[in-house]
Design a protein around this motif. Structure first.
Motif, short mmCIF file in Angstrom:
data_model
loop_
_atom_site.label_atom_id
_atom_site.label_comp_id
_atom_site.label_asym_id
_atom_site.label_seq_id
_atom_site.Cartn_x
_atom_site.Cartn_y
_atom_site.Cartn_z
N UNK A 194 7.93 18.06 27.03
CA UNK A 194 7.88 19.27 27.85
C UNK A 194 8.14 20.45 26.93
N UNK A 195 7.23 21.41 26.98
CA UNK A 195 7.36 22.62 26.16
C UNK A 195 7.96 23.76 26.96
N UNK A 196 7.61 23.81 28.26
CA UNK A 196 8.06 24.94 29.08
C UNK A 196 8.12 24.50 30.54
N UNK A 197 9.12 25.00 31.26
CA UNK A 197 9.22 24.80 32.70
C UNK A 197 9.58 26.14 33.34
N UNK A 198 8.81 26.52 34.34
CA UNK A 198 9.14 27.68 35.16
C UNK A 198 9.29 27.15 36.58
N UNK A 199 10.48 27.30 37.16
CA UNK A 199 10.78 26.66 38.44
C UNK A 199 11.30 27.66 39.47
N UNK A 200 10.96 27.40 40.72
CA UNK A 200 11.46 28.19 41.85
C UNK A 200 12.03 27.26 42.90
N UNK A 201 13.29 27.51 43.26
CA UNK A 201 13.96 26.75 44.31
C UNK A 201 13.81 27.54 45.60
N UNK A 242 4.74 23.39 34.63
CA UNK A 242 5.25 22.67 33.46
C UNK A 242 4.14 22.61 32.41
N UNK A 243 4.50 22.96 31.19
CA UNK A 243 3.57 22.80 30.07
C UNK A 243 4.05 21.63 29.24
N UNK A 244 3.16 20.65 29.07
CA UNK A 244 3.49 19.51 28.23
C UNK A 244 2.61 19.56 26.98
N UNK A 245 3.13 18.99 25.92
CA UNK A 245 2.39 18.91 24.66
C UNK A 245 2.33 17.45 24.23
N UNK A 246 1.25 17.10 23.55
CA UNK A 246 1.12 15.78 22.96
C UNK A 246 1.50 15.93 21.48
#
Length: 131
Positions: free
Chosen positions: A60-67, A109-113
């Protein structure tokens, strides 16, 4: 690029809640991780084999979350997952947690390989061709 919607069921257990009986905020990240793992598996990717045979992993490179609302003990939730954008080594995924039809959490969510040494590499073909 927008992939078909993937649904993953979650039940809230006592261990997921805080003293008020509400799902502890960090557990939403666990829920969406489980759903992403199931989504990848359903695309035919064995992450153990990918690591052991090819020396590749996802990170996981980045997570932007809203509750947006609380989940509580015994709630039955659904995590919806879909890929919305991708480049060579990265994939942007939108995920929502729903209780019935109510959206209670969203994340991008941005994932990287990566290689085991941490070098970015091209995503596996099943993830590059989601659409």
């Amino acid at each position: 690029m927008t992939s078909p919607l993937h649904s993953f069921p979650i039940t809230v257990y006592y261990e997921d809640t805080d003293m008020g009986g509400i799902v502890y905020h960090a557990n939403y990240l666990k829920y969406i991780e489980r759903a992403r793992s199931a989504w990848v598996r359903d695309k035919g990717i064995d992450q153990n084999a990918m690591r052991d045979c090819d020396g590749l992993i996802f990170a996981v490179r980045r997570v932007e979350a809203d509750y947006l609302g609380p989940a509580r003990l015994d709630d039955r939730l659904t995590v919806e997952t879909r890929a919305v954008a991708g480049t060579g080594a990265r994939l942007v995924i939108e995920q929502s947690v729903l209780r019935g039809t109510d959206v209670i959490f969203t994340a991008q969510v941005t994932i990287a390989c990566l290689t085991l040494a941490g070098k970015p590499v091209k995503l596996p073909a099943p993830l590059r061709t989601t659409g």
